[in-house]
Write a protein that holds these residues in place. Structure first.
Motif, PDB file in Angstrom:
ATOM      1  N   ASN A  14       0.819  -1.214   0.000  1.00 22.43           N
ATOM      2  CA  ASN A  14       0.000   0.000   0.000  1.00 22.43           C
ATOM      3  C   ASN A  14       0.851   1.262   0.000  1.00 22.43           C
ATOM      4  O   ASN A  14       0.385   2.346  -0.314  1.00 22.43           O
ATOM      5  N   PHE A  15       2.119   1.085   0.370  1.00 22.99           N
ATOM      6  CA  PHE A  15       3.046   2.225   0.407  1.00 22.99           C
ATOM      7  C   PHE A  15       4.411   1.767  -0.069  1.00 22.99           C
ATOM      8  O   PHE A  15       4.877   0.694   0.316  1.00 22.99           O
ATOM      9  N   VAL A  16       5.032   2.568  -0.919  1.00 23.74           N
ATOM     10  CA  VAL A  16       6.431   2.307  -1.284  1.00 23.74           C
ATOM     11  C   VAL A  16       7.218   3.616  -1.287  1.00 23.74           C
ATOM     12  O   VAL A  16       6.662   4.694  -1.550  1.00 23.74           O
ATOM     13  N   LYS A  17       8.475   3.495  -0.961  1.00 25.20           N
ATOM     14  CA  LYS A  17       9.389   4.625  -1.090  1.00 25.20           C
ATOM     15  C   LYS A  17      10.467   4.182  -2.070  1.00 25.20           C
ATOM     16  O   LYS A  17      10.985   3.072  -1.957  1.00 25.20           O
ATOM     17  N   ILE A  18      10.755   5.036  -3.046  1.00 21.78           N
ATOM     18  CA  ILE A  18      11.808   4.692  -3.996  1.00 21.78           C
ATOM     19  C   ILE A  18      12.877   5.777  -4.024  1.00 21.78           C
ATOM     20  O   ILE A  18      12.631   6.944  -3.681  1.00 21.78           O
ATOM     21  N   LYS A  19      14.041   5.333  -4.451  1.00 20.11           N
ATOM     22  CA  LYS A  19      15.145   6.248  -4.717  1.00 20.11           C
ATOM     23  C   LYS A  19      15.319   6.178  -6.228  1.00 20.11           C
ATOM     24  O   LYS A  19      15.255   5.095  -6.812  1.00 20.11           O
ATOM     25  N   ALA A  20      15.455   7.334  -6.877  1.00 17.29           N
ATOM     26  CA  ALA A  20      15.587   7.341  -8.335  1.00 17.29           C
ATOM     27  C   ALA A  20      16.380   8.570  -8.764  1.00 17.29           C
ATOM     28  O   ALA A  20      16.839   9.353  -7.921  1.00 17.29           O
ATOM     29  N   GLN A  21      16.553   8.710 -10.076  1.00 15.98           N
ATOM     30  CA  GLN A  21      17.216   9.896 -10.617  1.00 15.98           C
ATOM     31  C   GLN A  21      16.250  10.633 -11.536  1.00 15.98           C
ATOM     32  O   GLN A  21      15.365  10.021 -12.138  1.00 15.98           O
ATOM     33  N   ASP A  22      16.447  11.933 -11.641  1.00 20.98           N
ATOM     34  CA  ASP A  22      15.641  12.711 -12.583  1.00 20.98           C
ATOM     35  C   ASP A  22      16.370  12.770 -13.931  1.00 20.98           C
ATOM     36  O   ASP A  22      17.421  12.142 -14.104  1.00 20.98           O
ATOM     37  N   ARG A  23      15.820  13.521 -14.882  1.00 15.74           N
ATOM     38  CA  ARG A  23      16.373  13.514 -16.246  1.00 15.74           C
ATOM     39  C   ARG A  23      17.773  14.121 -16.345  1.00 15.74           C
ATOM     40  O   ARG A  23      18.430  14.007 -17.379  1.00 15.74           O
ATOM     41  N   TYR A  24      18.210  14.784 -15.256  1.00 13.53           N
ATOM     42  CA  TYR A  24      19.561  15.350 -15.247  1.00 13.53           C
ATOM     43  C   TYR A  24      20.537  14.474 -14.448  1.00 13.53           C
ATOM     44  O   TYR A  24      21.700  14.831 -14.265  1.00 13.53           O
ATOM     45  N   GLY A  25      20.016  13.362 -13.913  1.00 13.16           N
ATOM     46  CA  GLY A  25      20.855  12.451 -13.154  1.00 13.16           C
ATOM     47  C   GLY A  25      20.860  12.730 -11.665  1.00 13.16           C
ATOM     48  O   GLY A  25      21.548  12.058 -10.891  1.00 13.16           O
ATOM     49  N   LYS A  26      20.067  13.721 -11.242  1.00 15.14           N
ATOM     50  CA  LYS A  26      20.032  14.084  -9.835  1.00 15.14           C
ATOM     51  C   LYS A  26      19.168  13.080  -9.061  1.00 15.14           C
ATOM     52  O   LYS A  26      18.065  12.746  -9.478  1.00 15.14           O
ATOM     53  N   GLU A  27      19.688  12.633  -7.917  1.00 16.32           N
ATOM     54  CA  GLU A  27      18.948  11.656  -7.109  1.00 16.32           C
ATOM     55  C   GLU A  27      17.841  12.302  -6.305  1.00 16.32           C
ATOM     56  O   GLU A  27      17.980  13.425  -5.823  1.00 16.32           O
ATOM     57  N   TYR A  28      16.725  11.556  -6.155  1.00 17.13           N
ATOM     58  CA  TYR A  28      15.630  12.016  -5.309  1.00 17.13           C
ATOM     59  C   TYR A  28      14.904  10.805  -4.742  1.00 17.13           C
ATOM     60  O   TYR A  28      15.121   9.681  -5.201  1.00 17.13           O
ATOM     61  N   THR A  29      14.066  11.043  -3.744  1.00 21.73           N
ATOM     62  CA  THR A  29      13.225   9.961  -3.244  1.00 21.73           C
ATOM     63  C   THR A  29      11.778  10.341  -3.491  1.00 21.73           C
ATOM     64  O   THR A  29      11.436  11.523  -3.566  1.00 21.73           O
ATOM     65  N   LEU A  30      10.944   9.322  -3.635  1.00 18.38           N
ATOM     66  CA  LEU A  30       9.525   9.537  -3.921  1.00 18.38           C
ATOM     67  C   LEU A  30       8.706   8.538  -3.121  1.00 18.38           C
ATOM     68  O   LEU A  30       9.036   7.355  -3.082  1.00 18.38           O
ATOM     69  N   ASP A  31       7.645   9.040  -2.476  1.00 16.33           N
ATOM     70  CA  ASP A  31       6.728   8.168  -1.748  1.00 16.33           C
ATOM     71  C   ASP A  31       5.489   7.953  -2.598  1.00 16.33           C
ATOM     72  O   ASP A  31       4.978   8.904  -3.206  1.00 16.33           O
ATOM     73  N   GLY A  32       4.994   6.743  -2.608  1.00 14.13           N
ATOM     74  CA  GLY A  32       3.745   6.464  -3.304  1.00 14.13           C
ATOM     75  C   GLY A  32       2.816   5.712  -2.384  1.00 14.13           C
ATOM     76  O   GLY A  32       3.234   4.799  -1.678  1.00 14.13           O
ATOM     77  N   GLU A  33       1.547   6.131  -2.367  1.00 11.58           N
ATOM     78  CA  GLU A  33       0.570   5.469  -1.531  1.00 11.58           C
ATOM     79  C   GLU A  33      -0.635   5.104  -2.387  1.00 11.58           C
ATOM     80  O   GLU A  33      -0.949   5.825  -3.344  1.00 11.58           O
ATOM     81  N   GLY A  34      -1.311   4.009  -2.052  1.00 15.47           N
ATOM     82  CA  GLY A  34      -2.504   3.617  -2.793  1.00 15.47           C
ATOM     83  C   GLY A  34      -2.209   3.386  -4.265  1.00 15.47           C
ATOM     84  O   GLY A  34      -1.287   2.645  -4.601  1.00 15.47           O
TER      85      GLY A  34
END
Ligand code: NI
Length: 156
Positions: free
Chosen positions: A103-123
């Protein structure tokens, strides 16, 4: 920008593992922009690069009010809870099934410039992140399906 062809489940490309994105250049941005156009035209929630025949670790998700998020080289770093709901895929038109996802995930990823970020997703966002992330491993949602829906069970 351009509309790319979405491949369907009979294409073996969908069952291959994608390679990481290593170059954050114009060519990548063109691909992402094309995928955005393609997703919009297909009226979908998410689209992974393998679905347009590109075996790279990249997907996009429509997060509603937060817009379309570009997810490159993702890694799921946290999962919580469970949900069962109806799922479909642009590569399996007209087919839907019940799947169980976190029901919930947190990911680590990169944007189109290669910069790292985290994103939470629910539902729905959590479901979508897991679904698209699976595409990068060559897995389609039917592998997780508890039960496929009959056509007369489909609403709207
Ligand atoms: Ni899909």
């Amino acid at each position: 920008m351009a509309i790319r062809k979405i491949i369907t489940e009979d294409d073996q490309t969908l069952y291959k593992v994608s390679r990481p994105v290593t170059e954050f250049n114009e060519r990548l941005w063109q691909l992402i922009d094309d995928m955005k156009d393609t997703l919009k035209k297909a009226d979908g929630v998410g689209l992974a690069a393998p679905q347009v025949g590109v075996l790279r670790r990249l997907f996009i998700i429509d997060m509603g009010e937060d817009g379309v998020v570009e997810v490159i080289n993702p890694e799921i770093i946290e999962k919580k809870g469970k949900q069962e709901d109806v799922e479909g895929c642009l590569s399996c038109p007209g087919e839907y099934g019940i799947t169980c996802r976190p029901n919930f995930v947190k990911i680590k990823a990169q944007d189109r410039y290669g910069k790292e970020y985290t994103l939470d997703g629910e539902g729905l966002s959590a479901r979508c992140i897991c679904h698209e992330n699976d595409h990068l491993e060559g897995i389609i949602f039917k592998k997780h399906v508890i039960r496929m829906l009959d056509p007369d069970e489909l609403i709207g």
